[in-house]
Design a protein around this motif. Sequence first.
Motif, mmCIF file in Angstrom:
data_model
loop_
_atom_site.group_PDB
_atom_site.id
_atom_site.type_symbol
_atom_site.label_atom_id
_atom_site.label_comp_id
_atom_site.label_asym_id
_atom_site.label_seq_id
_atom_site.Cartn_x
_atom_site.Cartn_y
_atom_site.Cartn_z
ATOM 1 N N THR A 28 8.652 -3.416 13.143
ATOM 2 C CA THR A 28 7.745 -3.746 12.044
ATOM 3 C C THR A 28 7.594 -2.540 11.131
ATOM 4 O OG1 THR A 28 5.545 -4.644 11.543
ATOM 5 C CG2 THR A 28 5.688 -3.032 13.333
ATOM 6 N N ARG A 29 6.888 -2.738 10.017
ATOM 7 C CA ARG A 29 6.614 -1.625 9.113
ATOM 8 C C ARG A 29 5.188 -1.121 9.237
ATOM 9 N NH1 ARG A 29 10.183 -4.861 5.453
ATOM 10 N NH2 ARG A 29 8.419 -6.243 5.203
ATOM 11 N N ASP A 30 4.287 -1.956 9.755
ATOM 12 C CA ASP A 30 2.866 -1.619 9.786
ATOM 13 C C ASP A 30 2.330 -1.794 11.202
ATOM 14 O OD1 ASP A 30 0.074 -1.485 9.501
ATOM 15 O OD2 ASP A 30 0.161 -2.302 7.468
ATOM 16 N N ALA A 33 -1.424 -3.217 11.441
ATOM 17 C CA ALA A 33 -1.500 -4.652 11.129
ATOM 18 C C ALA A 33 -0.926 -5.486 12.262
ATOM 19 C CB ALA A 33 -0.755 -4.941 9.824
ATOM 20 N N ALA A 34 0.163 -5.011 12.872
ATOM 21 C CA ALA A 34 0.765 -5.737 13.984
ATOM 22 C C ALA A 34 -0.171 -5.770 15.182
ATOM 23 C CB ALA A 34 2.097 -5.103 14.367
ATOM 24 N N ALA A 70 7.129 0.717 14.910
ATOM 25 C CA ALA A 70 6.984 0.762 13.452
ATOM 26 C C ALA A 70 8.116 1.597 12.860
ATOM 27 C CB ALA A 70 5.630 1.336 13.067
ATOM 28 N N SER A 73 11.348 0.410 8.439
ATOM 29 C CA SER A 73 11.688 1.117 7.201
ATOM 30 C C SER A 73 12.484 2.380 7.488
ATOM 31 C CB SER A 73 10.414 1.470 6.429
ATOM 32 O OG SER A 73 9.716 0.312 6.049
ATOM 33 N N VAL A 79 12.743 -6.600 10.167
ATOM 34 C CA VAL A 79 11.464 -6.891 10.819
ATOM 35 C C VAL A 79 11.697 -8.126 11.673
ATOM 36 C CG1 VAL A 79 9.087 -7.626 10.438
ATOM 37 C CG2 VAL A 79 10.106 -5.880 8.956
ATOM 38 N N ASP A 252 4.327 -13.378 11.278
ATOM 39 C CA ASP A 252 3.292 -12.352 11.207
ATOM 40 C C ASP A 252 3.194 -11.773 9.798
ATOM 41 O OD1 ASP A 252 5.141 -10.263 10.857
ATOM 42 O OD2 ASP A 252 5.092 -9.641 12.957
ATOM 43 N N ASP A 254 4.073 -9.155 8.424
ATOM 44 C CA ASP A 254 5.231 -8.394 7.964
ATOM 45 C C ASP A 254 6.494 -9.241 7.883
ATOM 46 O OD1 ASP A 254 6.167 -6.012 6.972
ATOM 47 O OD2 ASP A 254 6.694 -5.174 8.924
#
Length: 266
Positions: A28-30, A33-34, A70, A73, A79, A252, A254
């Motif tokens: 994921t990137r965040d 948030a996840a 994370a 990126s 993702v 989700d 992302d």
Amino acid sequence: MVKNEAHGRGEVPSRSVFGAPCWVSLTTRDLEAAESFYGAVLGWQWRPDSMGDRFRVAQADGVPVAQIAAVASMWQTAVAWTPYFAVASADEAAARCRERGGTTAVGPLALPPGRTALLADRDGAVFGIWEGPLVTGWEEWREAAPTFIRLHTRNAFDSAIFYGEVLEWASSTPGCCEVHYDGDEVVLRSGGAVVARIHSGAVEAAPDPTIRPHWQVHFVVSDVDACVRAARAHGGTAPRWQEGAHEAILVDPDGARFMVSAKREP
């Protein structure tokens, strides 16, 4: 990636369940948030991961069940949720994958106390392999977060041959996975339990060129509708969901897709 986070929990070597899915990981990137999303939807708790600040281990009732990284990126990766399969030798499994037209994205590399690799089959579906002690006992993992995976692909039987050769399904080695056919799906069993399915449509139908092959992770839950409501309340979506349905695809915040399925009575 799978690694030993379960000191003192009765480590189980991957060879005891080789060929079967043994772990799932989300890129994921965040991270925050996840954590918030999956905590609300699946009731997971979180703990730090020894791989660093960009990683977390999800727990269900104290049992490690998944990893979130994370790094989408930073590593320029998709993702997505990725299943990992237990193998006796990561190097040999990766070599068999390449020999049969698959590719290697990462590894094999040492991740003490084991070895791991991220691969793709010849149609592009991404999966991981793990050689070494499991994060927790295989049966304990499945009981804590009942999980199965399904490959959506263009030709189920061709894919079953590929994975069977790479992961040594239906071999003469004790403890390997069994392969069966159920209607239009190939079904993988380990220890009598269904752990994976490969789907491509009706047996008599030609391979569908519009399908983008991918592994989809399913989590078994007690209340699908409650999961959908929690997902929407925390920035996710539920495409084509109908209230009261047995299962739902969730996305989700992302963009990672997964499925929740209702727990069925024995």
